[in-house]
Structures are given as C-alpha cells and as structure tokens.
Scaffold this motif. Structure first.
Motif, PDB file in Angstrom:
ATOM      1  N   GLY A 205      89.992   1.087 106.035  1.00 10.06           N
ATOM      2  CA  GLY A 205      90.695   1.721 107.182  1.00 10.06           C
ATOM      3  C   GLY A 205      92.206   1.116 107.513  1.00 10.06           C
ATOM      4  N   ASP A 206      92.813   1.680 108.035  1.00  9.11           N
ATOM      5  CA  ASP A 206      94.189   1.380 108.299  1.00  9.11           C
ATOM      6  C   ASP A 206      94.416   0.346 109.496  1.00  9.11           C
ATOM      7  OD1 ASP A 206      96.951   1.222 108.606  1.00  9.11           O
ATOM      8  OD2 ASP A 206      97.403   3.351 109.285  1.00  9.11           O
ATOM      9  N   GLY A 207      94.582  -0.915 108.756  1.00 11.62           N
ATOM     10  CA  GLY A 207      94.678  -2.022 109.849  1.00 11.62           C
ATOM     11  C   GLY A 207      96.157  -2.269 110.349  1.00 11.62           C
ATOM     12  N   SER A 208      96.952  -1.050 110.369  1.00 11.96           N
ATOM     13  CA  SER A 208      98.432  -1.287 110.803  1.00 11.96           C
ATOM     14  C   SER A 208      98.643  -1.666 112.169  1.00 11.96           C
ATOM     15  CB  SER A 208      99.287  -0.381 110.317  1.00 11.96           C
ATOM     16  OG  SER A 208      99.252   0.084 108.890  1.00 11.96           O
ATOM     17  N   ALA A 209      99.456  -2.309 112.850  1.00 15.18           N
ATOM     18  CA  ALA A 209      99.637  -2.514 114.061  1.00 15.18           C
ATOM     19  C   ALA A 209     100.282  -1.048 114.856  1.00 15.18           C
ATOM     20  CB  ALA A 209     100.619  -3.534 114.307  1.00 15.18           C
ATOM     21  N   ILE A 210      99.899  -0.744 116.000  1.00 14.49           N
ATOM     22  CA  ILE A 210     100.504   0.190 116.837  1.00 14.49           C
ATOM     23  C   ILE A 210     101.525  -0.379 117.514  1.00 14.49           C
ATOM     24  CG2 ILE A 210     100.075   2.209 118.650  1.00 14.49           C
ATOM     25  CD1 ILE A 210      97.083   1.885 117.545  1.00 14.49           C
ATOM     26  N   VAL A 211     102.863   0.285 117.178  1.00 15.61           N
ATOM     27  CA  VAL A 211     104.018  -0.158 118.059  1.00 15.61           C
ATOM     28  C   VAL A 211     104.010   0.412 119.580  1.00 15.61           C
ATOM     29  CG1 VAL A 211     106.624   0.078 118.080  1.00 15.61           C
ATOM     30  CG2 VAL A 211     105.389  -0.191 115.830  1.00 15.61           C
ATOM     31  N   GLY A 212     104.245  -0.551 120.333  1.00 12.07           N
ATOM     32  CA  GLY A 212     104.531  -0.430 121.639  1.00 12.07           C
ATOM     33  C   GLY A 212     105.718   0.221 122.118  1.00 12.07           C
ATOM     34  N   ALA A 213     105.943   0.443 123.622  1.00 14.46           N
ATOM     35  CA  ALA A 213     107.158   1.048 124.067  1.00 14.46           C
ATOM     36  C   ALA A 213     108.492   0.372 123.578  1.00 14.46           C
ATOM     37  CB  ALA A 213     107.122   1.209 125.800  1.00 14.46           C
ATOM     38  N   SER A 214     109.523   1.205 123.076  1.00 15.65           N
ATOM     39  CA  SER A 214     110.712   0.633 122.679  1.00 15.65           C
ATOM     40  C   SER A 214     111.709   0.927 123.577  1.00 15.65           C
ATOM     41  CB  SER A 214     110.956   1.380 121.304  1.00 15.65           C
ATOM     42  OG  SER A 214     112.276   1.043 121.019  1.00 15.65           O
ATOM     43  N   PRO A 215     112.826  -0.104 123.736  1.00 11.29           N
ATOM     44  CA  PRO A 215     113.859   0.215 124.715  1.00 11.29           C
ATOM     45  C   PRO A 215     114.836   1.314 124.024  1.00 11.29           C
ATOM     46  CG  PRO A 215     114.057  -2.045 123.751  1.00 11.29           C
ATOM     47  CD  PRO A 215     112.504  -1.494 123.260  1.00 11.29           C
ATOM     48  N   TYR A 216     114.548   1.711 122.781  1.00 15.81           N
ATOM     49  CA  TYR A 216     115.395   2.774 122.003  1.00 15.81           C
ATOM     50  C   TYR A 216     114.692   4.151 122.062  1.00 15.81           C
ATOM     51  CZ  TYR A 216     117.824  -1.471 120.272  1.00 15.81           C
ATOM     52  OH  TYR A 216     118.652  -2.760 120.302  1.00 15.81           O
ATOM     53  N   GLY A 217     113.437   4.181 122.934  1.00 20.88           N
ATOM     54  CA  GLY A 217     112.746   5.316 123.010  1.00 20.88           C
ATOM     55  C   GLY A 217     113.107   6.326 123.680  1.00 20.88           C
ATOM     56  N   ARG A 218     112.051   7.221 124.295  1.00 18.49           N
ATOM     57  CA  ARG A 218     112.425   8.147 124.953  1.00 18.49           C
ATOM     58  C   ARG A 218     112.794   7.801 126.584  1.00 18.49           C
ATOM     59  NH1 ARG A 218     108.181  10.221 121.616  1.00 18.49           N
ATOM     60  NH2 ARG A 218     106.654   9.791 123.166  1.00 18.49           N
ATOM     61  N   ILE A 219     113.909   7.502 126.770  1.00 24.90           N
ATOM     62  CA  ILE A 219     114.451   7.191 127.988  1.00 24.90           C
ATOM     63  C   ILE A 219     115.723   7.828 128.244  1.00 24.90           C
ATOM     64  CG2 ILE A 219     113.276   4.845 128.220  1.00 24.90           C
ATOM     65  CD1 ILE A 219     115.795   3.483 127.567  1.00 24.90           C
ATOM     66  N   LEU A 220     116.396   7.858 129.520  1.00 20.31           N
ATOM     67  CA  LEU A 220     117.649   8.462 129.492  1.00 20.31           C
ATOM     68  C   LEU A 220     118.542   7.921 128.417  1.00 20.31           C
ATOM     69  CD1 LEU A 220     119.347  10.088 131.161  1.00 20.31           C
ATOM     70  CD2 LEU A 220     120.265   8.282 132.433  1.00 20.31           C
ATOM     71  N   LEU A 221     119.205   8.765 127.523  1.00 17.45           N
ATOM     72  CA  LEU A 221     120.184   8.614 126.403  1.00 17.45           C
ATOM     73  C   LEU A 221     119.627   7.826 125.231  1.00 17.45           C
ATOM     74  CD1 LEU A 221     123.297   7.568 128.517  1.00 17.45           C
ATOM     75  CD2 LEU A 221     122.678   9.908 127.943  1.00 17.45           C
ATOM     76  N   GLY A 222     118.098   7.626 125.336  1.00 15.13           N
ATOM     77  CA  GLY A 222     117.455   6.959 124.315  1.00 15.13           C
ATOM     78  C   GLY A 222     117.620   7.570 122.973  1.00 15.13           C
ATOM     79  N   PRO A 223     118.068   6.911 121.996  1.00 15.09           N
ATOM     80  CA  PRO A 223     118.320   7.695 120.666  1.00 15.09           C
ATOM     81  C   PRO A 223     116.993   7.993 119.831  1.00 15.09           C
ATOM     82  CG  PRO A 223     118.557   5.581 120.340  1.00 15.09           C
ATOM     83  CD  PRO A 223     118.095   5.624 121.929  1.00 15.09           C
ATOM     84  N   GLU A 224     115.788   7.322 120.040  1.00 16.77           N
ATOM     85  CA  GLU A 224     114.768   7.562 119.108  1.00 16.77           C
ATOM     86  C   GLU A 224     113.554   8.302 119.779  1.00 16.77           C
ATOM     87  OE1 GLU A 224     113.482   3.800 117.365  1.00 16.77           O
ATOM     88  OE2 GLU A 224     115.519   3.317 116.783  1.00 16.77           O
ATOM     89  N   ASP A 225     112.657   9.256 119.244  1.00 21.44           N
ATOM     90  CA  ASP A 225     111.603   9.955 119.670  1.00 21.44           C
ATOM     91  C   ASP A 225     110.599   9.071 119.560  1.00 21.44           C
ATOM     92  OD1 ASP A 225     110.149  11.655 120.609  1.00 21.44           O
ATOM     93  OD2 ASP A 225     110.020  13.176 118.950  1.00 21.44           O
ATOM     94  N   VAL A 226     110.082   8.152 120.400  1.00 19.89           N
ATOM     95  CA  VAL A 226     109.046   7.217 120.394  1.00 19.89           C
ATOM     96  C   VAL A 226     108.991   6.757 121.799  1.00 19.89           C
ATOM     97  CG1 VAL A 226     109.354   6.317 117.982  1.00 19.89           C
ATOM     98  CG2 VAL A 226     110.382   5.121 120.038  1.00 19.89           C
ATOM     99  N   PRO A 227     107.688   6.350 122.120  1.00 22.90           N
ATOM    100  CA  PRO A 227     107.547   6.038 123.810  1.00 22.90           C
ATOM    101  C   PRO A 227     108.493   4.761 124.084  1.00 22.90           C
ATOM    102  CG  PRO A 227     105.349   6.104 122.506  1.00 22.90           C
ATOM    103  CD  PRO A 227     106.531   6.189 121.554  1.00 22.90           C
TER     104      PRO A 227
END
Length: 795
Positions: A205-227
């Motif tokens: 299986g895929d044992g990779s970590a799942i990235v959490g919420a990023s300060p560069y993600g989907r917030i006002l003026l956030g540049p990346e399309d991640v949580p």
C-alpha cells in the motif's frame, strides 16, 4: 522585531546578539549528541512559528535506538535501519509536522495536524518537540523505550516551555494496519484539536503521509490549491483579542477592513488559535455559525492557556469568543467560490446562521443578524469606537460584497437578493455630544476600570480612572495594582490565580474576595495581607470548572453569590466556603452565560444577568429557588427589528440600588435597563454607548443615589438618577448627565497615557461605599456627608 537563535540546553559557540530588522547574523554550534533539539527565535514569538528542529543523526554502526517487535522483543536500530522519520511539533493545541527521509537527505513540510503514514513493518523514528504549555504525547497501539532505559512506554510527558523526545517504532507491530490515533492526554488540549492519526497500511500500500492544512493553501490570497490554515493569536491587545497573524496585511488591503480579527478561507480549510500573547486563560468557543455546519458548536470545557484547532467545511460566517472574556471576538468567513460575494450564511439553507443560545436558521438579513455583525465590527476595530474627545463618530465596514438571506427588507444588505458590500452600514461624521455633567454633584469619588487605556511603561493596558463626583472631573489616572487610595502608592502585587475578574470585601472583617474567573474558585485575602489566605472552590473537586464572574456578598457577610459562566448557574456559598445552593439560570436552554450578580439590601432576592439569553434571573436569596425570569428582549422582533417597548441586549453588570428600589442593568448592546424590584418589571430603557458594561451605585448629594454606567467602546460615563424628585417612585428615573473619562492637563498620573484614552470602562466603584453592611462602618468623615436615609439603606 529583533530575532535571535537559541537551542535550549545547548550552548552556541561564541556570544552573538540578536539580528536587528533588515540585518543578518551567523550562529554556530557543535552537533555532539544524537537526537532532536529544538531551536527558536528567542523573541517571544516562538508559538507563532519562529521555531524548528535540529535532528542530529548517528552515521556509524552503533545502535541509534531500539524498537519493540511483534513478540515484545527489544530490537536495536541503526541509522541504516530507518525507513522514514517524522517531526511533530506540539504547539498549544495543534500538531505541526515535517517528514524526513530515512537518510536525512530530503524533507517536506506536513503543516498543521497532518497524518503521518507508513507501510506495515516499516521502522519509523518520531521526533516530538513541545513549545509553550506542557503536553503528553501518546500513540494508540504502539510502544517504545524510554530514553536511556529498557523501560517500555506508550506515553511521554513533555514539560512547559521547550521539551523534546525521540523514539522509534515498528509500524503496526503486534496490532497490524490501521489508523492509530495520537494525541495529547490532557482532555482540554485533546478536545481543542490536539489529535491526529498514524496511518499504517498493508504491504504494497501507499504509506505516504497526508499533508495537513497549509498557510499557503485555500485562504484569502492563498497561492496554492490545497487545504489552508489561518492563525489567530489570542492577545491582551484591545480590540485585537483574536488577532489574525497576518492582520496588518489584511487591514492594508484596499477593502476598508478596519479589524485584525477577520479571516476568509475556503471550505475544508482550518483555523488555528494560539494563546502566545496573553497573560490570561481563555476558551475558544463558538458564538454563531452557518446553519447545520459540521462540528459546531466548537467549545472547550474549561479555560486554559493553550489554543485550539478547528476545520470548517460549511460556507458561511463563524464567530468565536471566549466565555471568560465575552467581549473577545474573532470571525471567519468560509466562502463558497461558486457564489457571488462572501457567504455570511449557509448557501444550502438560504444563508441562515445558528446561535449558541439555541436560535436556529436565523436569516442573515434579519435585524438581529445585522446587529450582531455591527457589534463585531465595532468591538474589534478601535477606529469604530466612540471617542467623545473627537466630537464625531465614524464606523467603517469592509467594502467587500457579501451574500446574505435573499428576502430583502428596507435596511437589508441586499437589493433584490443581489450581493452588496457591508459598507452600506457605514456611519460617517455622526456628531458626538459634549459631556454634560449632572447639575447636582455626587458624593466622594467614582473609580472606573478603564481596562483598554494604554500607558507608556506597561506592556498591558488598563488604568484606574478616578473621578471627583463633586465637580465631575478626572482627578487621577493610576496604572499600578493594589494601591493606597489617598496617595496612589503601590502596596502589593498579589498573585491570586488565572484571570481574576471582580473584587469585593466582606463587610464583617474586610476580608477580600476575588472571583477567579479563569479557574474554579474565589481567592480569600485577609485585610492588609500580601498573599492569598485560601482558595474557596465554586464547584466540587472533579467536576466541570464553574468559572465564577461578577459576584456579590450579603450585607451580613455570611454568604457569597457567584454567577458561574461555565455551568450556567448561580452559586450561593457560605463565607467559609460551603456550597449552599446552585440554581440553573437558563430555563433548560444552553448557553445562558450568567455573568453578574446584584442583591437586595436585606438579601431577600438575588438578580443575575444572563449575557447570551438577554434575561435576568430573580432568585430567592434565602432558599436559592428561581422566582422569575425577566426577558429583556420580549419587546424586540429579531427579524424585522421592530421595538415596541424597553429592550436590553447582552446584559452585564446588574447592581441593586442601596435602598433596594431599583436594579440597573448595563447592556453591551448599548442600553441601560431599569427594573422595579417591587414588581420585577422593566420601568425604563435608556440608550447607552457601544459595549455598555460597568455599573454601580454611589450617593447623591442631599439624598438619593446615582448609578454610574460605563462602556467598553467609548470614553464617557452615564450618571443615572433613579429617583430625581425623591418621592420613592422610580418611574421618573432619568439620565442626570454624562461625564468624560479622558484626563486633562491637571489630572494626576503615575504613567503617561499613550492610547485608547479613557476606553474600556468595565468595573465601577463609588467611594464611599454606601451599600448596606458597608455604609454603617464608614469612617466619620465619610458619614458626615451622607443623609440619615443613606446611612440606613433599605430601612
């Protein structure tokens, strides 16, 4: 700010000062010990993210560590045996993560509350680092060795300040694949969001970590399309009590956003709260949210100096407060990108919101919703406060378009359901009247807690503002703690507990009684002492903390009555600490939030203001039974805004007049309510200033009493005459005048006033104290100025 570099417990090579803004500086150290070491910026902003980990690996064949195998055997581990490494920072109530490759050559950020992963049987090394309040770290189903011993453990205590712990596990050893929870064992931390999963998958299986919420993600003026994730720093700064970590940048946007307490995120993004700039304890508690929103309401069962982490999925407006300090607000708009304008309610339910008081599906174009919105933008932006020394009042709302409930009315923010900017509510150059002091003087002095006034040499705001009731002028500003009343000289600085709120004395022996609002008790201090004599609990040990607020003491000194904000009841306690009764004030509805107490001079009745229910509970002072509930918004129609009688929104301080004829209620919604104690009905309402809060009685020259009422978000005091003609009938109660709380050139002071002049009026004390039980024991020089009726109140 100047920034240094520090490794707790590890010396740097050579002395090096902090780097000043705009400069750089080099620091050196020797990596002489294998393990994980925390480094930080050494300037008090560590919990906002100015920290990191130094991982020192062992490259020779000596064992790095050991792990517990499937059969319980202890197996040595070298650096070459590792499949991956994870760093988990425990900060307030949030995990922040980084993944490091087995050889240490690469790493990637996992951000906030991530999900570390592994394949069954992989050897995984964890580095856990704690910043701020202490924590415990525990992973379900996994065990490891305590450092330097052969003792098998599954939980590690990390101490306050800075602490680290490294250990190695075999993923799923003895238990198999699964989502194995890790968390802090402290209940308040775990319920505030300090938990996650260690994901172990089957071979292949895929044992990779799942990235959490990023300060560069989907917030006002956030540049990346991640949580995404936004951070609110809980602070003692007036108005910015929930301050966005990027609040200065948001205020600088071209949208007229005056508050630093507002954030905008996309569905699925998260909010992180950190108590990194406060001397108090707090709760992170939901006040309102979009109807039907997941995981709402969010609440902490007890106050502590930590934080919170919550993920928001449903579009709409979320407002958070602190139950201990209910004037603190932080707002988050979760915006559905497919709708026009910012969503202020749940689009799936016609943009409605729910309130913690039990109100459901409230239209966001209703009068109540707009009043709540207005209260937020006034309370969290000093530019929107009423400064009477300026003569004008301006209120500026953001010019961003918003989406609210579709059915418009004349004052709504919509035009036929089309999104419109909040700036339609702006107030521009509204004239503020000059102070108009009463024509009849009061007796003695009025001491006001101007809690938000800033002085030059204190890091935290707050002054005692002393008014001369004879000429209604500010005679002194005091920035010190326990002081000599006549000289202003400091006497003591007594540590009583977390977040003390109100102070009274027992009329029998002058013992000081302090409500410890952030904990579960009252501090008792003997007269003249410099330390606490004892702590009287307000809830039995092992029960939910009561968090007592604005208490009162019976005239004979035998009983203390507290409003318990966290348990929604009124507690009556004997002076020696025994619990006599507990009376619920919420009428079987949640979130009453009883906040202050008033008592009749003969102790026959107790009055408790219920902040969030907009009610007053009348309690029998002898039996503790609930006698009546007075609805202060009975005459208010929350949808249309129609008012057909007296209204009091968000009641706070509630003193009974010394003669027992009237109750005055200061309502933070901007009203003063007067209740006749004979009938327990409302007889009059007066308009007050935003954040109307403090109230207490003092003697009026020639007889009778004045109620002194102050507001958090203005710098003037109202003087209410409960019986202007002295005929005993309070139906002619009137505003006798208004008085400025701003110092002038003649005002004595022990520190310079540098901001928020006269703002933050909360506690009020009239000297002499003319309440029954105290007035009889006044010195003769005070008694000489009082009438016979004032010397025998309630007779």
């Amino acid at each position: 700010m100047p920034v240094g570099f520090s490794i707790p417990g590890r010396p740097l090579l050579g002395a090096a000062a902090k780097a000043l803004p705009g400069t750089s500086r080099n620091y050196s150290f020797t990596a002489s010990t294998v393990g994980a070491f925390l480094y930080h910026g050494d300037n008090g902003k560590e919990r906002l993210g100015l920290f990191g980990a130094l991982i020192v690996d062992n490259k020779d064949p000596r064992p790095l560590d050991h792990y517990v195998d499937d059969d319980g055997a202890i197996v040595p581990v070298t650096q070459d045996n590792l499949d991956k490494q994870y760093v988990l920072f425990m900060v307030d109530s949030t995990f922040w993560g980084t993944e490091i490759s087995a050889d240490g050559a690469t790493q990637r950020p996992l951000w906030a509350n991530p999900t570390p992963g592994a394949v069954l049987g992989e050897i995984v090394r964890f580095h856990v680092l704690s910043i701020g309040p202490g924590h415990t770290f525990h992973i379900h189903a996994h065990r490891w060795l305590k450092e330097g011993t052969d003792k098998v453990i599954d939980t590690r205590i990390l101490t306050d300040g800075f602490d680290t712990h490294s250990f190695t596990v075999k993923a799923g050893s003895g238990v198999g694949a699964g989502d194995w929870q890790f968390h802090c064992h402290l209940i308040a931390h775990m319920e505030a969001g300090m938990h996650g999963n260690f994901k172990v998958v089957e071979a292949g299986g895929d044992g990779s970590a799942i990235v959490g919420a990023s300060p560069y993600g989907r917030i006002l003026l956030g540049p990346e399309d991640v949580p995404g994730v936004v951070t609110f720093e809980v602070s003692d700064e007036p108005a910015s009590w929930f301050r966005s970590a990027r609040g200065d940048a948001i205020v600088g946007l071209p949208f007229d956003i005056k508050t630093k307490s507002l954030e905008v995120i996309a569905p699925g993004s998260s909010v992180n709260f950190t108590m990194s700039d406060t001397n108090a304890v707090h709760t992170i508690s939901s006040l309102l949210w979009p109807s039907g929103a997941e995981h709402m309401p969010f609440d902490q069962s007890a106050a502590y100096k930590g934080g919170g982490f919550v993920t928001l999925h449903t579009p709409g407006l979320y407002v958070f407060t602190c139950k201990v300090h209910p004037y603190m607000f932080g707002a988050v708009i979760v915006d559905d990108p497919s709708t026009e304008g910012l969503d202020l309610g749940n689009p799936a339910q016609d943009y409605t919101i729910d309130l913690v008081t039990g109100i459901r599906d409230l239209p966001t174009n209703s009068d109540l919703a707009i009043r709540l919105l207005t209260t937020f933008f006034v309370a969290t932006a000093p530019d929107n406060w009423q400064d009477y020394s300026s003569g004008v009042w301006n209120v500026t709302f953001p010019s961003l378009p918003v989406r609210i409930s579709g059915a418009p009315r004349s004052e709504a923010l919509t035009d036929g359901g089309v999104a419109a900017p909040l700036s339609i509510l702006n107030v521009v150059n509204a004239a503020l009247p000059a102070p108009n002091p009463p024509s009849i003087p009061g007796i003695g002095e009025v001491w006001v807690n101007a809690q938000f006034e800033k002085t030059a040499n204190k890091t935290k705001p707050g002054t005692i503002t002393v008014l001369d009731a004879g000429d209604w002028k500010v005679k002194r500003k005091i920035a010190l703690p326990a002081i000599n009343r006549e000289t202003g000289a400091m006497l003591h600085n007594i540590k009583v507990g977390e977040t003390p709120s109100h102070v009274l004395t027992l009329p029998t022996n002058d013992q000081i009684v302090v409500a410890i609002n952030g904990q579960n008790g009252m501090a008792m201090i003997d007269a003249g002492a410099s330390e606490v004599n004892r702590i009287t609990p307000t809830q039995p040990h092992g029960h939910k903390s009561a968090h007592p607020h604005g208490h009162w003491v019976s005239a004979d000194g035998t009983r203390i009555v507290t409003p318990n904000i966290n348990t929604d009841d009124v507690g009556i306690y004997s002076a020696d600490g025994a619990i006599q009764s507990r009376t619920a004030t919420g009428n079987n509805l949640p979130g009453a939030h009883p906040i202050a107490i008033g008592m009749m001079p003969d102790d026959s009745k107790i009055y408790a203001s219920n902040l969030l229910h907009h009610t007053v509970s009348v309690v029998n002072g002898h039996t503790g039974d609930l006698v009546k509930t007075i609805d202060l918004i009975e005459n208010y129609h929350p949808i249309t805004g129609e008012i057909d009688g007296p209204v009091g929104v968000l009641p706070i301080q509630i003193p009974v007049s010394p003669d027992g004829k009237a109750v005055v209620v200061a309502n933070t919604g901007g009203q003063i309510i007067v209740i006749d104690t004979e009938t327990d009905t409302i007889v009059k309402m007066f308009e007050c200033d935003p954040g109307c809060h403090g109230a207490n009685f003092g003697a009026k020259a020639g007889g009778g009493y004045y109620a002194y009422v102050t507001s958090k978000f203005s710098n003037r005091m109202f003087v209410v005459d409960i019986d202007p003609n002295g005929d005993g009938n309070i139906e002619d109660v009137a505003i006798a005048g208004t008085v400025s709380l701003v110092a002038d050139d003649e005002t004595l002071r022990d520190d310079g006033i540098v901001g928020m002049a006269g703002m933050g009026g909360q506690g009020v004390l009239a000297i002499p104290n003319v309440y029954n039980g105290w007035v009889q024991k006044l010195p003769s020089n005070f008694k000489e100025s009082l009438t016979a009726a004032q010397l025998n109140p309630g007779q």
